[in-house]
Design a protein around this motif. Structure first.
Motif, PDB file in Angstrom:
ATOM      1  N   LEU A  30      17.827 120.093 -69.052  1.00 22.55           N
ATOM      2  CA  LEU A  30      16.900 121.057 -68.462  1.00 22.55           C
ATOM      3  C   LEU A  30      17.321 121.357 -67.031  1.00 22.55           C
ATOM      4  N   ASP A  31      16.768 122.440 -66.492  1.00 23.99           N
ATOM      5  CA  ASP A  31      17.064 122.872 -65.122  1.00 23.99           C
ATOM      6  C   ASP A  31      15.762 123.118 -64.379  1.00 23.99           C
ATOM      7  N   VAL A  32      15.828 122.952 -63.061  1.00 23.33           N
ATOM      8  CA  VAL A  32      14.696 123.248 -62.194  1.00 23.33           C
ATOM      9  C   VAL A  32      15.204 124.085 -61.030  1.00 23.33           C
ATOM     10  N   ALA A  33      14.562 125.223 -60.784  1.00 21.32           N
ATOM     11  CA  ALA A  33      14.941 126.105 -59.692  1.00 21.32           C
ATOM     12  C   ALA A  33      14.207 125.711 -58.416  1.00 21.32           C
ATOM     13  N   PRO A  34      14.735 126.066 -57.246  1.00 19.67           N
ATOM     14  CA  PRO A  34      14.023 125.778 -55.999  1.00 19.67           C
ATOM     15  C   PRO A  34      12.624 126.387 -56.006  1.00 19.67           C
ATOM     16  N   GLY A  35      11.636 125.606 -55.622  1.00 17.27           N
ATOM     17  CA  GLY A  35      10.268 126.089 -55.543  1.00 17.27           C
ATOM     18  C   GLY A  35       9.529 126.181 -56.859  1.00 17.27           C
ATOM     19  N   GLU A  36      10.178 125.842 -57.967  1.00 18.46           N
ATOM     20  CA  GLU A  36       9.559 125.951 -59.291  1.00 18.46           C
ATOM     21  C   GLU A  36       8.722 124.715 -59.600  1.00 18.46           C
ATOM     22  N   VAL A  37       7.654 124.912 -60.388  1.00 18.75           N
ATOM     23  CA  VAL A  37       6.859 123.796 -60.894  1.00 18.75           C
ATOM     24  C   VAL A  37       7.085 123.713 -62.400  1.00 18.75           C
ATOM     25  N   LEU A  38       7.765 122.651 -62.826  1.00 19.49           N
ATOM     26  CA  LEU A  38       8.088 122.439 -64.236  1.00 19.49           C
ATOM     27  C   LEU A  38       7.200 121.339 -64.792  1.00 19.49           C
ATOM     28  N   MET A 197      -1.408 120.091 -54.300  1.00 15.35           N
ATOM     29  CA  MET A 197       0.015 120.046 -54.621  1.00 15.35           C
ATOM     30  C   MET A 197       0.608 121.445 -54.698  1.00 15.35           C
ATOM     31  N   ALA A 198      -0.117 122.357 -55.333  1.00 11.91           N
ATOM     32  CA  ALA A 198       0.372 123.736 -55.454  1.00 11.91           C
ATOM     33  C   ALA A 198       0.480 124.406 -54.085  1.00 11.91           C
ATOM     34  N   GLU A 199      -0.521 124.178 -53.240  1.00 12.23           N
ATOM     35  CA  GLU A 199      -0.517 124.783 -51.912  1.00 12.23           C
ATOM     36  C   GLU A 199       0.639 124.271 -51.070  1.00 12.23           C
ATOM     37  N   LEU A 200       0.849 122.953 -51.065  1.00 12.01           N
ATOM     38  CA  LEU A 200       1.921 122.385 -50.259  1.00 12.01           C
ATOM     39  C   LEU A 200       3.294 122.772 -50.805  1.00 12.01           C
ATOM     40  N   ALA A 201       3.414 122.898 -52.132  1.00 13.00           N
ATOM     41  CA  ALA A 201       4.682 123.329 -52.715  1.00 13.00           C
ATOM     42  C   ALA A 201       5.016 124.750 -52.282  1.00 13.00           C
ATOM     43  N   ARG A 202       3.992 125.622 -52.270  1.00 15.37           N
ATOM     44  CA  ARG A 202       4.222 127.006 -51.819  1.00 15.37           C
ATOM     45  C   ARG A 202       4.627 127.043 -50.350  1.00 15.37           C
ATOM     46  N   GLU A 203       3.979 126.235 -49.529  1.00 13.20           N
ATOM     47  CA  GLU A 203       4.244 126.264 -48.095  1.00 13.20           C
ATOM     48  C   GLU A 203       5.618 125.700 -47.747  1.00 13.20           C
ATOM     49  N   ASP A 214      -1.724 116.147 -70.279  1.00 11.00           N
ATOM     50  CA  ASP A 214      -2.906 117.002 -70.137  1.00 11.00           C
ATOM     51  C   ASP A 214      -2.470 118.465 -70.035  1.00 11.00           C
ATOM     52  N   LEU A 215      -2.675 119.223 -71.090  1.00  4.97           N
ATOM     53  CA  LEU A 215      -2.256 120.622 -71.087  1.00  4.97           C
ATOM     54  C   LEU A 215      -3.103 121.468 -70.138  1.00  4.97           C
ATOM     55  N   GLY A 216      -4.321 121.035 -69.836  1.00  2.37           N
ATOM     56  CA  GLY A 216      -5.125 121.744 -68.853  1.00  2.37           C
ATOM     57  C   GLY A 216      -4.500 121.683 -67.472  1.00  2.37           C
ATOM     58  N   VAL A 217      -3.928 120.546 -67.122  1.00  2.00           N
ATOM     59  CA  VAL A 217      -3.225 120.392 -65.849  1.00  2.00           C
ATOM     60  C   VAL A 217      -2.015 121.320 -65.810  1.00  2.00           C
ATOM     61  N   VAL A 218      -1.289 121.391 -66.923  1.00  2.00           N
ATOM     62  CA  VAL A 218      -0.114 122.265 -67.006  1.00  2.00           C
ATOM     63  C   VAL A 218      -0.511 123.723 -66.803  1.00  2.00           C
ATOM     64  N   ALA A 219      -1.578 124.146 -67.455  1.00  2.00           N
ATOM     65  CA  ALA A 219      -2.021 125.535 -67.341  1.00  2.00           C
ATOM     66  C   ALA A 219      -2.398 125.875 -65.905  1.00  2.00           C
ATOM     67  N   ARG A 220      -2.902 124.905 -65.168  1.00  2.00           N
ATOM     68  CA  ARG A 220      -3.356 125.160 -63.801  1.00  2.00           C
ATOM     69  C   ARG A 220      -2.207 125.235 -62.804  1.00  2.00           C
ATOM     70  N   LEU A 221      -1.135 124.460 -63.045  1.00  2.00           N
ATOM     71  CA  LEU A 221      -0.147 124.263 -61.990  1.00  2.00           C
ATOM     72  C   LEU A 221       1.258 124.764 -62.307  1.00  2.00           C
TER      73      LEU A 221
END
Length: 326
Positions: A30-38, A197-203, A214-221
């Motif tokens: 798998l790959d992860v791009a800069p700034g991506e949430v996988l 976590m999402a806010e700090l990742a964006r910043e 938890d698929l609910g966590v995945v859908a949110r983030l």
């Protein structure tokens, strides 16, 4: 993915047991791009956490990893312990599942945060402690300066997890690994931690790999999702696409078992028959024993992980019923 921050190729994780060797992760790429949430999802025992532990060099003594984990041009699996230590806590950080066992109960919280800056960034104690207080304030720890002088047992579960997030992000890592970071939290605190976590990742531009069941966590983030079963990748897709049109029978089973608002009218949740497989197998699809639409080929031949470009960009699935026939 040409601009990948992280490229994992054919990762395998094996453990030596008295009854023989077992494979927990079997050929994951798998790959992860800069700034991506996988997001990496799957039932317990699917190998999710072992991917993170292999990357961090934290496998149990009876475990060994193979393949490549390329991060910023370095194969993490080939680094010496000293060189890996320089990467961990600097460009690469991790939030563990249980913050109480991850924090040192004998050290004040502020000192634990400052320690990484002293070791990895060369800051003085005073500078590091000041940065630690600023980060605690940033993750919304009330009265951060006073709280920094307290011990972990004086914090609630949600506060301790915020401390772990602060510790992981303090060195401004390029990649953050999060292993079930909200499992022990109630839903209100869970939502706050995920939003943080999402806010700090964006910043900061930090990429995140989030391991969860938890698929609910995945859908949110998450931006993109990898579905793991028996140590193998079953499906990969952008998060919205995966929830709207899953391609693999296992993914459909997971989604059917997820509580939804519409289950008020049809309250019975879906189930996947059988029990989860906790390791890879030499041949065939690992999900074959539980799959209700299996073909004869599924028991003898491993379905390749095919690109599903016809269904949209960034989609892959390991199923003979998706794409071309075997």
């Amino acid at each position: 993915m040409t601009d990948s921050l992280l490229s994992i190729r054919d990762l395998g994780v094996r453990f030596r047991l008295p009854q023989g060797e077992t494979m927990a992760v079997d050929g994951v790429s798998l790959d992860v791009a800069p700034g991506e949430v996988l997001g990496i999802v799957g039932e317990s025992g699917s190998g999710k956490s072992q991917i993170l532990y292999a990357m961090m060099g934290l496998l149990a003594a009876n475990g060994r990893a193979s393949g490549q984990v390329l991060f910023q041009g370095q194969n993490l699996l080939a680094l010496s312990p000293d060189r890996l230590d320089r990467v961990r806590g600097d460009a690469l950080s991790m939030i563990f599942q249980d913050p109480m066992t991850s924090l040192n109960p004998y050290m004040r919280v502020g000192d634990q945060l400052a320690e990484g800056l002293i070791v990895h960034k060369g800051l003085s104690k005073a500078e590091a402690r000041a940065e630690a207080v600023r980060m605690l304030d940033r993750v919304r720890i009330p009265d951060a300066a006073a709280r920094a002088r307290r011990f972990p047992h004086e914090f609630s579960g949600g506060m301790r997890q915020r401390v772990m997030i602060a510790m992981a992000l303090l060195a401004k890592p390029r990649l953050l690994l999060a292993d079930e970071p909200t499992t022990a939290l109630d839903v209100t605190i869970q939502a706050q931690v995920l939003d943080l976590m999402a806010e700090l990742a964006r910043e900061t531009g930090t990429a995140i790999i989030l391991v969860t069941h938890d698929l609910g966590v995945v859908a949110r983030l998450c931006d993109r999702v990898v579905v793991l079963y028996g140590g193998r990748v079953m499906e990969e897709a952008p998060a919205e696409v995966l929830f709207d049109a899953p391609a693999h029978p296992y993914t459909r089973g997971l989604l059917a078992a997820m509580p939804r608002l519409e289950t008020v009218l049809t309250p019975r949740l879906g189930t996947i028959p059988g029990t989860p497989r906790s390791g890879g197998s030499a041949k065939g699809c690992p999900f074959v024993d539980r799959c209700e639409v299996r073909l004869a080929a599924c028991t003898t031949d491993r379905p390749p992980l095919r690109d599903l470009t016809a269904l949209g960009p960034g989609r892959r699935a390991a199923c003979y019923l998706t794409g071309a026939a075997p």
